[in-house]
Design a protein around this motif. Structure first.
Motif, PDB file in Angstrom:
ATOM      1  N   MET A   1      -6.800  -4.441 -16.199  1.00 46.29           N
ATOM      2  CA  MET A   1      -5.696  -5.321 -16.234  1.00 46.29           C
ATOM      3  C   MET A   1      -5.809  -6.119 -14.893  1.00 46.29           C
ATOM      4  O   MET A   1      -6.447  -5.580 -13.902  1.00 46.29           O
ATOM      5  N   ARG A   2      -5.508  -7.451 -14.854  1.00 46.42           N
ATOM      6  CA  ARG A   2      -5.738  -8.212 -13.713  1.00 46.42           C
ATOM      7  C   ARG A   2      -4.509  -8.250 -12.808  1.00 46.42           C
ATOM      8  O   ARG A   2      -3.388  -8.971 -13.182  1.00 46.42           O
ATOM      9  N   ILE A   3      -4.475  -7.722 -11.615  1.00 42.75           N
ATOM     10  CA  ILE A   3      -3.388  -7.375 -10.648  1.00 42.75           C
ATOM     11  C   ILE A   3      -3.205  -8.399  -9.395  1.00 42.75           C
ATOM     12  O   ILE A   3      -4.401  -8.554  -8.635  1.00 42.75           O
ATOM     13  N   VAL A   4      -2.230  -9.508  -9.216  1.00 36.11           N
ATOM     14  CA  VAL A   4      -2.296  -9.975  -7.897  1.00 36.11           C
ATOM     15  C   VAL A   4      -1.257  -9.290  -7.083  1.00 36.11           C
ATOM     16  O   VAL A   4      -0.289  -9.119  -7.217  1.00 36.11           O
ATOM     17  N   VAL A   5      -1.719  -9.226  -5.836  1.00 35.68           N
ATOM     18  CA  VAL A   5      -1.047  -8.353  -4.766  1.00 35.68           C
ATOM     19  C   VAL A   5      -0.771  -9.208  -3.753  1.00 35.68           C
ATOM     20  O   VAL A   5      -1.504  -9.809  -3.005  1.00 35.68           O
ATOM     21  N   LEU A   6       0.601  -9.613  -3.544  1.00 32.99           N
ATOM     22  CA  LEU A   6       0.760 -10.520  -2.459  1.00 32.99           C
ATOM     23  C   LEU A   6       1.374  -9.876  -1.378  1.00 32.99           C
ATOM     24  O   LEU A   6       2.398  -8.979  -1.482  1.00 32.99           O
ATOM     25  N   GLY A   7       0.959 -10.187   0.002  1.00 30.54           N
ATOM     26  CA  GLY A   7       1.449  -9.460   1.211  1.00 30.54           C
ATOM     27  C   GLY A   7       0.678  -8.298   1.262  1.00 30.54           C
ATOM     28  O   GLY A   7       0.930  -7.255   1.655  1.00 30.54           O
ATOM     29  N   ALA A   8      -0.752  -8.599   0.885  1.00 29.11           N
ATOM     30  CA  ALA A   8      -1.404  -7.194   0.610  1.00 29.11           C
ATOM     31  C   ALA A   8      -1.770  -6.622   1.876  1.00 29.11           C
ATOM     32  O   ALA A   8      -2.196  -5.223   1.835  1.00 29.11           O
ATOM     33  N   ASN A   9      -1.729  -7.376   3.011  1.00 27.57           N
ATOM     34  CA  ASN A   9      -2.372  -6.470   4.044  1.00 27.57           C
ATOM     35  C   ASN A   9      -1.147  -5.720   5.066  1.00 27.57           C
ATOM     36  O   ASN A   9      -1.477  -5.210   6.202  1.00 27.57           O
ATOM     37  N   GLY A  10       0.001  -5.567   4.547  1.00 27.69           N
ATOM     38  CA  GLY A  10       0.985  -4.649   4.970  1.00 27.69           C
ATOM     39  C   GLY A  10       0.841  -3.280   4.694  1.00 27.69           C
ATOM     40  O   GLY A  10       0.054  -3.021   4.047  1.00 27.69           O
ATOM     41  N   GLY A  11       1.615  -2.565   5.190  1.00 27.03           N
ATOM     42  CA  GLY A  11       1.706  -1.074   5.160  1.00 27.03           C
ATOM     43  C   GLY A  11       1.673  -0.607   3.513  1.00 27.03           C
ATOM     44  O   GLY A  11       1.067   0.242   3.040  1.00 27.03           O
ATOM     45  N   THR A  12       2.604  -1.206   2.641  1.00 28.04           N
ATOM     46  CA  THR A  12       2.810  -1.199   1.370  1.00 28.04           C
ATOM     47  C   THR A  12       1.824  -1.645   0.716  1.00 28.04           C
ATOM     48  O   THR A  12       0.997  -1.169  -0.410  1.00 28.04           O
ATOM     49  N   GLY A  13       1.275  -2.911   0.907  1.00 23.65           N
ATOM     50  CA  GLY A  13       0.048  -3.788   0.194  1.00 23.65           C
ATOM     51  C   GLY A  13      -1.048  -3.100   0.176  1.00 23.65           C
ATOM     52  O   GLY A  13      -1.622  -2.946  -0.783  1.00 23.65           O
ATOM     53  N   ARG A  14      -1.303  -2.499   1.253  1.00 19.52           N
ATOM     54  CA  ARG A  14      -2.649  -1.847   1.579  1.00 19.52           C
ATOM     55  C   ARG A  14      -2.648  -0.611   0.313  1.00 19.52           C
ATOM     56  O   ARG A  14      -3.851  -0.305  -0.167  1.00 19.52           O
ATOM     57  N   ARG A  15      -1.579  -0.047   0.383  1.00 16.68           N
ATOM     58  CA  ARG A  15      -1.616   1.279  -0.242  1.00 16.68           C
ATOM     59  C   ARG A  15      -1.557   0.840  -1.942  1.00 16.68           C
ATOM     60  O   ARG A  15      -2.118   1.617  -2.604  1.00 16.68           O
ATOM     61  N   LEU A  16      -0.643  -0.362  -2.181  1.00 17.17           N
ATOM     62  CA  LEU A  16      -0.874  -0.653  -3.730  1.00 17.17           C
ATOM     63  C   LEU A  16      -2.203  -1.019  -3.952  1.00 17.17           C
ATOM     64  O   LEU A  16      -2.444  -0.918  -5.239  1.00 17.17           O
ATOM     65  N   VAL A  17      -3.019  -2.038  -3.246  1.00 15.10           N
ATOM     66  CA  VAL A  17      -4.411  -2.159  -3.591  1.00 15.10           C
ATOM     67  C   VAL A  17      -5.139  -1.085  -3.842  1.00 15.10           C
ATOM     68  O   VAL A  17      -5.855  -1.096  -4.809  1.00 15.10           O
ATOM     69  N   GLN A  18      -5.059  -0.134  -2.997  1.00 14.75           N
ATOM     70  CA  GLN A  18      -6.113   1.100  -3.026  1.00 14.75           C
ATOM     71  C   GLN A  18      -5.689   1.902  -4.348  1.00 14.75           C
ATOM     72  O   GLN A  18      -6.579   2.181  -5.214  1.00 14.75           O
ATOM     73  N   GLN A  19      -4.383   1.971  -4.565  1.00 11.26           N
ATOM     74  CA  GLN A  19      -4.000   2.672  -5.839  1.00 11.26           C
ATOM     75  C   GLN A  19      -4.380   2.104  -7.139  1.00 11.26           C
ATOM     76  O   GLN A  19      -4.831   2.598  -8.116  1.00 11.26           O
ATOM     77  N   ALA A  20      -4.097   0.748  -7.192  1.00 13.24           N
ATOM     78  CA  ALA A  20      -4.650  -0.184  -8.240  1.00 13.24           C
ATOM     79  C   ALA A  20      -6.171  -0.013  -8.360  1.00 13.24           C
ATOM     80  O   ALA A  20      -6.540   0.271  -9.832  1.00 13.24           O
ATOM     81  N   SER A  65       4.670  -8.385  -5.440  1.00 12.40           N
ATOM     82  CA  SER A  65       4.653  -8.895  -4.170  1.00 12.40           C
ATOM     83  C   SER A  65       5.462  -7.907  -3.336  1.00 12.40           C
ATOM     84  O   SER A  65       6.636  -7.356  -3.620  1.00 12.40           O
ATOM     85  N   THR A  66       4.660  -7.359  -2.190  1.00 13.74           N
ATOM     86  CA  THR A  66       5.150  -6.588  -1.034  1.00 13.74           C
ATOM     87  C   THR A  66       5.445  -7.432   0.098  1.00 13.74           C
ATOM     88  O   THR A  66       5.333  -6.782   1.299  1.00 13.74           O
ATOM     89  N   LEU A  67       5.583  -8.717   0.243  1.00 19.44           N
ATOM     90  CA  LEU A  67       5.795  -9.644   1.262  1.00 19.44           C
ATOM     91  C   LEU A  67       6.942  -9.012   2.122  1.00 19.44           C
ATOM     92  O   LEU A  67       7.997  -8.757   1.460  1.00 19.44           O
ATOM     93  N   GLY A  68       6.700  -9.097   3.494  1.00 21.71           N
ATOM     94  CA  GLY A  68       7.829  -8.606   4.343  1.00 21.71           C
ATOM     95  C   GLY A  68       7.561  -9.049   5.711  1.00 21.71           C
ATOM     96  O   GLY A  68       6.362  -9.536   6.227  1.00 21.71           O
ATOM     97  N   VAL A  69       8.522  -9.343   6.507  1.00 26.98           N
ATOM     98  CA  VAL A  69       8.548  -9.537   8.123  1.00 26.98           C
ATOM     99  C   VAL A  69       9.418  -8.607   8.696  1.00 26.98           C
ATOM    100  O   VAL A  69      10.336  -8.486   8.110  1.00 26.98           O
ATOM    101  N   PRO A  70       9.261  -8.567  10.155  1.00 25.97           N
ATOM    102  CA  PRO A  70       9.897  -7.794  10.939  1.00 25.97           C
ATOM    103  C   PRO A  70      11.535  -8.451  11.115  1.00 25.97           C
ATOM    104  O   PRO A  70      11.820  -9.648  10.778  1.00 25.97           O
TER     105      PRO A  70
END
Length: 226
Positions: A1-20, A65-70
């Motif tokens: 499957m082709r997955i696009v992760v937005l906000g990939a460099n955040g705490g959740t995004g990095r984990r999501l990319v690795q799990q995928a 999308s895992t986009l987020g801001v403080p």
């Protein structure tokens, strides 16, 4: 499957990319700072983009999308602006499946596990002050997603913390009693939505029970770094 992760460099995004990647998917990790992206591996494409103006989703089977801001006392528009961009890009590319991270605080409610301190002090204070502009914009994001004609799911975590592994996290419609969600569990929940249609067109709250910190422990850690 082709997955696009937005906000990939955040705490959740990095984990999501690795799990995928570990699950054998092809992943496009979208971040404004590709040079600092720490995850590597076969099947990974790292793309530089500001999702408020450009969402490179072409060829995707699913967009997560895992986009987020403080928190900020200034107006927050990242969630609504990026969502408008994402929706337009997905329609243009013919991509239908969208999963976005929101927050349980967009719908404040009494948490059975929260007690007096969370329900009567912390939650009302945060949602009315430092978190107000963030949650206001998240609600706009949720409305845009619901009004789209896409196959959407909104995921609402509670207070985020780091853990070593995925647990048997809990899912509930719209809101939950739990007050914490590990980033590993949130990432696993998001990844599960890539292939599961059970929550299409619905809002799901995800919380962690096993290994979650206590409220006082979390406050102590945030205040004193212990």
């Amino acid at each position: 499957m082709r997955i696009v992760v937005l906000g990939a460099n955040g705490g959740t995004g990095r984990r999501l990319v690795q799990q995928a990647l570990d699950a054998g998917h092809d992943v496009r990790a979208v971040t404004r700072q590709p040079e600092s992206f720490p995850v590597k591996g076969p099947g990974l494409e790292v793309v530089a983009a500001d999702v408020t103006v450009d969402a490179p989703v072409d060829g995707a089977d699913v967009v997560l999308s895992t986009l987020g801001v403080p928190f900020s006392r200034q107006p927050v528009l990242v969630y609504s602006r990026s969502t408008a961009t994402i929706l337009a890009a997905m329609r243009g590319a013919g991509v239908r499946r969208l999963v976005v991270v929101s927050s349980s605080a967009t719908e404040p409610h009494r948490h059975a596990e929260g007690g007096f301190l969370l329900n009567r002090v912390i939650q009302p204070l945060v949602t009315a002050t430092i978190g107000k502009s963030t949650y206001d914009d998240m609600r706009v994001m949720e409305r845009l997603v619901r009004d789209s004609n896409l196959d959407w799911t909104i995921v609402r975590p509670s207070g985020l913390f780091d853990s070593a592994s995925v647990t048997r996290y809990r899912l509930s419609e719209n809101c939950a009693d739990g007050i914490f969600t590990s980033r590993e569990d949130l990432a696993a929940c998001l990844l599960a939505q890539a292939t599961d249609t059970a929550w299409v067109g619905r809002t799901v709250a995800v919380t962690t029970g096993e290994g979650a910190p206590t409220l006082l422990g979390m406050l102590r850690r945030e205040a004193f770094g212990k």
